[in-house]
Design an enzyme around this catalytic site. Sequence first.
Site, PDB file in Angstrom:
ATOM      1  N   HIS A  81       4.575  -7.313  61.427  1.00 35.31           N
ATOM      2  CA  HIS A  81       3.294  -7.661  62.069  1.00 35.31           C
ATOM      3  C   HIS A  81       3.455  -8.727  63.156  1.00 35.31           C
ATOM      4  O   HIS A  81       2.522  -8.991  63.898  1.00 35.31           O
ATOM      5  CB  HIS A  81       2.306  -8.179  61.033  1.00 35.31           C
ATOM      6  CG  HIS A  81       2.032  -7.193  59.943  1.00 35.31           C
ATOM      7  ND1 HIS A  81       1.589  -5.922  60.193  1.00 35.31           N
ATOM      8  CD2 HIS A  81       2.137  -7.295  58.599  1.00 35.31           C
ATOM      9  CE1 HIS A  81       1.433  -5.280  59.046  1.00 35.31           C
ATOM     10  NE2 HIS A  81       1.770  -6.084  58.066  1.00 35.31           N
ATOM     11  N   GLU A 133      -1.344  -9.989  62.182  1.00 38.51           N
ATOM     12  CA  GLU A 133      -0.955  -9.522  63.533  1.00 38.51           C
ATOM     13  C   GLU A 133      -1.836 -10.176  64.601  1.00 38.51           C
ATOM     14  O   GLU A 133      -1.345 -10.614  65.651  1.00 38.51           O
ATOM     15  CB  GLU A 133      -1.074  -7.996  63.628  1.00 38.51           C
ATOM     16  CG  GLU A 133      -0.613  -7.496  64.995  1.00 38.51           C
ATOM     17  CD  GLU A 133      -0.909  -6.018  65.222  1.00 38.51           C
ATOM     18  OE1 GLU A 133      -0.689  -5.210  64.307  1.00 38.51           O
ATOM     19  OE2 GLU A 133      -1.366  -5.689  66.335  1.00 38.51           O
ATOM     20  N   THR A 169      -2.810  -3.308  66.833  1.00 42.81           N
ATOM     21  CA  THR A 169      -2.153  -1.992  66.938  1.00 42.81           C
ATOM     22  C   THR A 169      -2.710  -0.953  65.966  1.00 42.81           C
ATOM     23  O   THR A 169      -2.541   0.240  66.184  1.00 42.81           O
ATOM     24  CB  THR A 169      -0.641  -2.128  66.667  1.00 42.81           C
ATOM     25  OG1 THR A 169      -0.476  -2.718  65.373  1.00 42.81           O
ATOM     26  CG2 THR A 169       0.052  -2.960  67.713  1.00 42.81           C
TER      27      THR A 169
END
Length: 291
Positions: A81, A133, A169
Amino acid sequence: MMNVKLETKFDVIEASHYGMCFGVKAAIKAAEKLSAMRPVTVLGELAHNASVKRGLESRGVSHGKLEADSAVTKNVLITAHGASDKDRLRWKNQGYRVTDTTCPLVHKAHQALAQLVLAGYVPIVIGKAGHVEVRGLVGDFPSAVIVQTLDDVAGLNLDTEKIGVISQTTQQITHVEVMVQAIRERHPEAQVKFVDTVCKPTKERQQALLDLCSQVKLVIVVGGSNSNNTAQLADKCRKLGCRAYHVQSPSDLKAAWFDNVERVGLTAGTSTPQSDISAVKRKLMKMSRGS
Ligand code: SF4
């Protein structure tokens, strides 16, 4: 000779993409390899899955926190991450040997954000505030704004002519597109530049789920009970009109779920190891034959 057709209660249809992504797999492999040579502390969770964690701990891997000041071993590992440069440097400057397993696609998101900031855009990250993240993404850019919902966008009041947008993401690409449009409408005077940083494995899994739910009415979603991603996957199936059950192991499957069902879909969260998926699949196949 008479052909005997074995009667099946239902067919099992697997999603075309599911389970652990290459980024998390690579990070787990790196942790296993490193732990065979020297003691190592993973800073955070490599995968939100109890069996992955137990497997690593059985190899002597310790767990610590990215934001902590110390670890119980001299070797520390940053997960797929990612982390901010600030955190990465802090560990190095404290004398730790840092192994960085940040996924290349998370790196790409970091680079996209850095380039937007360099080009003078006020940065917005679409994602979950507090997720490791997202913390890593915004950690080096105090001016970055995190938005997760349309309400967050409605509350924006940016004094700028240039807005640069990226996303975590693992966000739903359809949600991200709606959010970008909302940002444009909230700030019609600004030039809004969007860089799509939703990763390919995430998009493939999202498309595979749409395809799966167009073929079945019931989906079994395999993943750790603490896996947010797996719970979201089950929710998404429900939104797509399927009945969905989040199971961790074969013993969670209940025969009553499969009454009068012809086809059962199978998918899994991105933190779920293949061994857990295979175990559930074997049991499903057995149940499908009525045994
Ligand atoms: S960016 Fe995508 S491929 Fe990489 S670790 Fe995250 S989910 Fe996996």
